[in-house]
Scaffold this active site. Structure first.
Site, PDB file in Angstrom:
ATOM      1  N   ASP A  79      -3.617  -3.141 -14.520  1.00  0.00           N
ATOM      2  CA  ASP A  79      -2.943  -3.861 -13.427  1.00  0.00           C
ATOM      3  C   ASP A  79      -3.760  -3.687 -12.156  1.00  0.00           C
ATOM      4  O   ASP A  79      -4.689  -2.877 -12.092  1.00  0.00           O
ATOM      5  CB  ASP A  79      -1.518  -3.323 -13.236  1.00  0.00           C
ATOM      6  CG  ASP A  79      -0.645  -4.273 -12.409  1.00  0.00           C
ATOM      7  OD1 ASP A  79      -1.136  -5.354 -12.013  1.00  0.00           O
ATOM      8  OD2 ASP A  79       0.518  -3.935 -12.158  1.00  0.00           O
ATOM      9  N   LYS A  80      -3.386  -4.480 -11.167  1.00  0.00           N
ATOM     10  CA  LYS A  80      -4.052  -4.432  -9.867  1.00  0.00           C
ATOM     11  C   LYS A  80      -2.981  -4.352  -8.806  1.00  0.00           C
ATOM     12  O   LYS A  80      -1.891  -4.912  -8.963  1.00  0.00           O
ATOM     13  CB  LYS A  80      -4.889  -5.711  -9.741  1.00  0.00           C
ATOM     14  CG  LYS A  80      -5.378  -6.041  -8.365  1.00  0.00           C
ATOM     15  CD  LYS A  80      -4.645  -7.224  -7.804  1.00  0.00           C
ATOM     16  CE  LYS A  80      -4.862  -7.375  -6.340  1.00  0.00           C
ATOM     17  NZ  LYS A  80      -3.898  -8.280  -5.706  1.00  0.00           N
ATOM     18  N   HIS A  81      -3.299  -3.635  -7.733  1.00  0.00           N
ATOM     19  CA  HIS A  81      -2.365  -3.619  -6.597  1.00  0.00           C
ATOM     20  C   HIS A  81      -3.142  -3.849  -5.320  1.00  0.00           C
ATOM     21  O   HIS A  81      -4.224  -3.304  -5.140  1.00  0.00           O
ATOM     22  CB  HIS A  81      -1.634  -2.262  -6.513  1.00  0.00           C
ATOM     23  CG  HIS A  81      -0.713  -2.191  -5.345  1.00  0.00           C
ATOM     24  ND1 HIS A  81       0.536  -2.761  -5.365  1.00  0.00           N
ATOM     25  CD2 HIS A  81      -0.875  -1.684  -4.100  1.00  0.00           C
ATOM     26  CE1 HIS A  81       1.123  -2.583  -4.205  1.00  0.00           C
ATOM     27  NE2 HIS A  81       0.283  -1.943  -3.416  1.00  0.00           N
ATOM     28  N   SER A  82      -2.575  -4.657  -4.440  1.00  0.00           N
ATOM     29  CA  SER A  82      -3.178  -4.847  -3.127  1.00  0.00           C
ATOM     30  C   SER A  82      -2.235  -4.274  -2.084  1.00  0.00           C
ATOM     31  O   SER A  82      -1.010  -4.364  -2.224  1.00  0.00           O
ATOM     32  CB  SER A  82      -3.396  -6.344  -2.900  1.00  0.00           C
ATOM     33  OG  SER A  82      -3.312  -6.632  -1.525  1.00  0.00           O
ATOM     34  N   THR A 119       3.496 -11.789  -3.964  1.00  0.00           N
ATOM     35  CA  THR A 119       3.124 -12.554  -5.159  1.00  0.00           C
ATOM     36  C   THR A 119       4.333 -13.273  -5.781  1.00  0.00           C
ATOM     37  O   THR A 119       4.232 -14.423  -6.211  1.00  0.00           O
ATOM     38  CB  THR A 119       2.488 -11.591  -6.190  1.00  0.00           C
ATOM     39  OG1 THR A 119       1.328 -11.032  -5.582  1.00  0.00           O
ATOM     40  CG2 THR A 119       2.103 -12.296  -7.467  1.00  0.00           C
ATOM     41  N   ARG A 167      12.783   5.090   5.360  1.00  0.00           N
ATOM     42  CA  ARG A 167      11.523   5.173   6.130  1.00  0.00           C
ATOM     43  C   ARG A 167      11.435   4.023   7.121  1.00  0.00           C
ATOM     44  O   ARG A 167      10.978   4.187   8.258  1.00  0.00           O
ATOM     45  CB  ARG A 167      10.327   5.119   5.177  1.00  0.00           C
ATOM     46  CG  ARG A 167      10.106   6.395   4.395  1.00  0.00           C
ATOM     47  CD  ARG A 167       9.109   6.163   3.274  1.00  0.00           C
ATOM     48  NE  ARG A 167       7.834   5.684   3.762  1.00  0.00           N
ATOM     49  CZ  ARG A 167       6.991   4.938   3.039  1.00  0.00           C
ATOM     50  NH1 ARG A 167       7.287   4.578   1.807  1.00  0.00           N
ATOM     51  NH2 ARG A 167       5.854   4.548   3.555  1.00  0.00           N
ATOM     52  N   SER A 182       4.855   5.850  -2.835  1.00  0.00           N
ATOM     53  CA  SER A 182       5.707   4.672  -2.957  1.00  0.00           C
ATOM     54  C   SER A 182       5.040   3.601  -3.831  1.00  0.00           C
ATOM     55  O   SER A 182       5.633   3.083  -4.784  1.00  0.00           O
ATOM     56  CB  SER A 182       5.990   4.128  -1.546  1.00  0.00           C
ATOM     57  OG  SER A 182       6.595   2.876  -1.600  1.00  0.00           O
ATOM     58  N   LYS A 186       5.974   2.970  -8.382  1.00  0.00           N
ATOM     59  CA  LYS A 186       6.407   1.698  -8.989  1.00  0.00           C
ATOM     60  C   LYS A 186       5.378   1.211 -10.009  1.00  0.00           C
ATOM     61  O   LYS A 186       5.729   0.719 -11.078  1.00  0.00           O
ATOM     62  CB  LYS A 186       6.607   0.648  -7.892  1.00  0.00           C
ATOM     63  CG  LYS A 186       7.853   0.923  -7.060  1.00  0.00           C
ATOM     64  CD  LYS A 186       7.958   0.027  -5.851  1.00  0.00           C
ATOM     65  CE  LYS A 186       6.982   0.419  -4.792  1.00  0.00           C
ATOM     66  NZ  LYS A 186       7.253  -0.032  -3.437  1.00  0.00           N
ATOM     67  N   LYS A 187       4.095   1.327  -9.659  1.00  0.00           N
ATOM     68  CA  LYS A 187       3.052   0.857 -10.584  1.00  0.00           C
ATOM     69  C   LYS A 187       3.054   1.709 -11.859  1.00  0.00           C
ATOM     70  O   LYS A 187       2.963   1.189 -12.964  1.00  0.00           O
ATOM     71  CB  LYS A 187       1.682   0.910  -9.903  1.00  0.00           C
ATOM     72  CG  LYS A 187       1.435  -0.238  -8.939  1.00  0.00           C
ATOM     73  CD  LYS A 187       1.210  -1.544  -9.696  1.00  0.00           C
ATOM     74  CE  LYS A 187       1.265  -2.764  -8.811  1.00  0.00           C
ATOM     75  NZ  LYS A 187       1.229  -4.034  -9.543  1.00  0.00           N
TER      76      LYS A 187
HETATM   77  N1  URA Z   1       4.096  -0.844  -0.128  1.00  0.00           N
HETATM   78  C1  URA Z   1       4.944  -0.029  -0.783  1.00  0.00           C
HETATM   79  O1  URA Z   1       5.375  -0.336  -1.875  1.00  0.00           O
HETATM   80  N2  URA Z   1       5.311   1.127  -0.190  1.00  0.00           N
HETATM   81  C2  URA Z   1       4.847   1.503   1.015  1.00  0.00           C
HETATM   82  O2  URA Z   1       5.199   2.569   1.488  1.00  0.00           O
HETATM   83  C3  URA Z   1       3.968   0.647   1.686  1.00  0.00           C
HETATM   84  C4  URA Z   1       3.599  -0.534   1.073  1.00  0.00           C
END
Ligand code: URA
Length: 433
Positions: A79-82, A119, A167, A182, A186-187
């Site tokens: 997977d990729k995360h930006s 996305t 937060r 964070s 999730k990833k």
């Molecule tokens: N994206 C997230 O999922 N968590 C953060 O704290 C900042 C950006």
């Protein structure tokens, strides 16, 4: 265990044990921890920081606060995360490109956050597409298509959902430790083997300076590795929109352009760079140059477009979207050019202002749960370095009403700097392994 002891340890610069952090994350998710305790925890982390080990432990605790998927596909899942930017529609292009070369991508994505687009919102600009599918459907799409782009179920990393909201209202968002945990919780809950990260840097990004972007990239990579997921980060420029469009349907149109008529645009170049790194890291290839050729072939042969079509169909959208469905993308009521107020070169495009221009047009959310208008935004954005004379179109705006169009035009012109000289930015700024 009790929350106060854990918070005090962090306040005093001592690492809580993994079991304590697991308890804290589970208790956050269950509501046992109060808002005050969660806010104090977040502030203690922001001010004192976590050690590398404690950051990994907290990430794992948040991951394990809910469901964690596993994949039994006989090959690594990627997977990729930006970290989020303007005109950043890489995920929509990358997932079908990787799947077209037989690299599985079970992508769990997000919605727009602040001035940046999401996305899922972009994909849902296609009539009929719904990304909040069941796990059973998610797995079925993975089997049928090889990639899926869906939203996280409420059962995934619920501790992060609660902590993120706290937060947001306690001034504790900009902590590298909290951002890292964070994002990765999730990833990692999606059961990945390999993750490539695109850490954005510049006026449209979370991290404005190269130093801050690199610090976040290093924390993300080392924490993912510590949690058992191979990771690599590219730091990429976000001093101007990546694709020449900002807005959900408008960015989707850019993805379709790249899938059906690929050229060497920043969007395609960055997607190829991330995809090639992912393939090497996951062991599908030994050199990024070789992997990039395969990915480019997937674009030019039409295989990636076919995969995208199958994904759209799997998510409830129309059949054959890349060939016939694009005309069904929603169009705004008012479409017109924004003209350069004077001659010179485009020297700067403030991403925050452009992104908020889209949000104010209705293309993003002011409050969670707001409905968004997928048709609005800016397209045909001239890049930094372009020569203009007075009256040259610098972008085209797409708005729901004349009033919204006037405000959006003012916002764009406020974001634009025209000067005698301009230096086009480099796209790739750093690589962190
Ligand atoms: N994206 C997230 O999922 N968590 C953060 O704290 C900042 C950006």
């Amino acid at each position: 265990m009790d929350a106060r002891t854990i918070i005090e340890k962090i306040r005093d610069g001592r690492d809580p044990a993994q079991a304590e952090l697991n308890w804290f994350a589970t208790s956050l998710a269950s509501g046992h921890i109060t808002d005050a305790q969660a806010g104090a925890f977040a502030m203690a982390v922001l001010l004192k920081g976590l050690s590398d080990d404690a950051r990994v432990a907290w990430t794992l605790a948040m991951r394990d606060s809910g469901d964690v998927l596993t994949w039994d596909l006989g090959q690594p899942v990627v997977d990729k995360h930006s970290t989020g930017g303007i005109g950043d529609c890489v995920s929509l292009l990358l997932a079908p490109m990787l799947a077209a070369v037989d690299v599985p991508v079970p992508m769990i994505s997000g919605r727009g956050l602040g001035h940046t687009g999401g996305t899922l919102d972009k994909l849902e600009a296609i009539p009929g597409v719904r990304t909040d599918v069941t796990e059973k459907r998610f797995r079925q799409i993975m089997d049928d298509v090889g990639c899926a782009i869906v939203s996280a179920s409420t059962r995934m990393a619920p501790a992060d959902k609660r902590l993120y909201a706290i937060r947001d209202v306690t001034g504790t968002v900009p902590s590298v430790d909290l951002i890292t945990a964070s994002i990765l919780s999730k990833k990692l809950a999606a059961g990945l083997d390999t993750l490539v990260l695109d850490v954005k840097c510049g006026s449209g990004a979370f991290m404005e300076t190269p130093e801050d972007a690199k610090r976040l990239a290093e924390a993300l990579v080392s924490t993912a590795n510590g949690a058992g997921c191979k990771a690599l980060a590219l730091v990429s420029d976000m001093s101007q929109p990546l694709a020449p469009a900002a807005g959900n349907a408008l960015e989707l149109a850019e993805v379709m352009r790249a899938l059906t008529d690929p050229k060497n645009t920043p969007l395609v170049d960055l997607t190829l760079a991330l995809g090639a790194e992912a393939m090497v890291l996951a062991g599908y290839d030994t050199a990024p140059e070789v992997a990039a050729v395969k990915l480019r072939d997937a674009l030019t042969s039409g295989a990636a477009a076919e995969t995208f079509d199958a994904l759209v169909l799997g998510l409830g959208g129309p059949d054959g979207f890349s060939t016939s469905g694009q005309t069904r993308l929603p169009e705004a009521n008012v479409i017109r050019d924004i003209e350069a107020p004077r001659a010179g070169k485009i020297a700067a495009l403030d991403g925050q202002t452009i992104g908020m221009g889209v949000v104010h047009m209705g293309g993003g959310r002011m409050r969670g749960g707001d409905r968004i208008d997928p048709s609005v935004g800016y397209s045909d954005i001239l890049p930094i370095g372009a020569d203009v004379t007075k009256g040259t179109p610098v972008a085209r705006l797409h708005a729901a009403s004349e009033k919204a169009a006037q405000a959006a035009e003012r916002a764009y012109l406020a974001a634009l700097t025209i000067a005698h000289d301009a230096t086009p930015p480099r796209l790739l700024l750093d690589r962190v392994v």
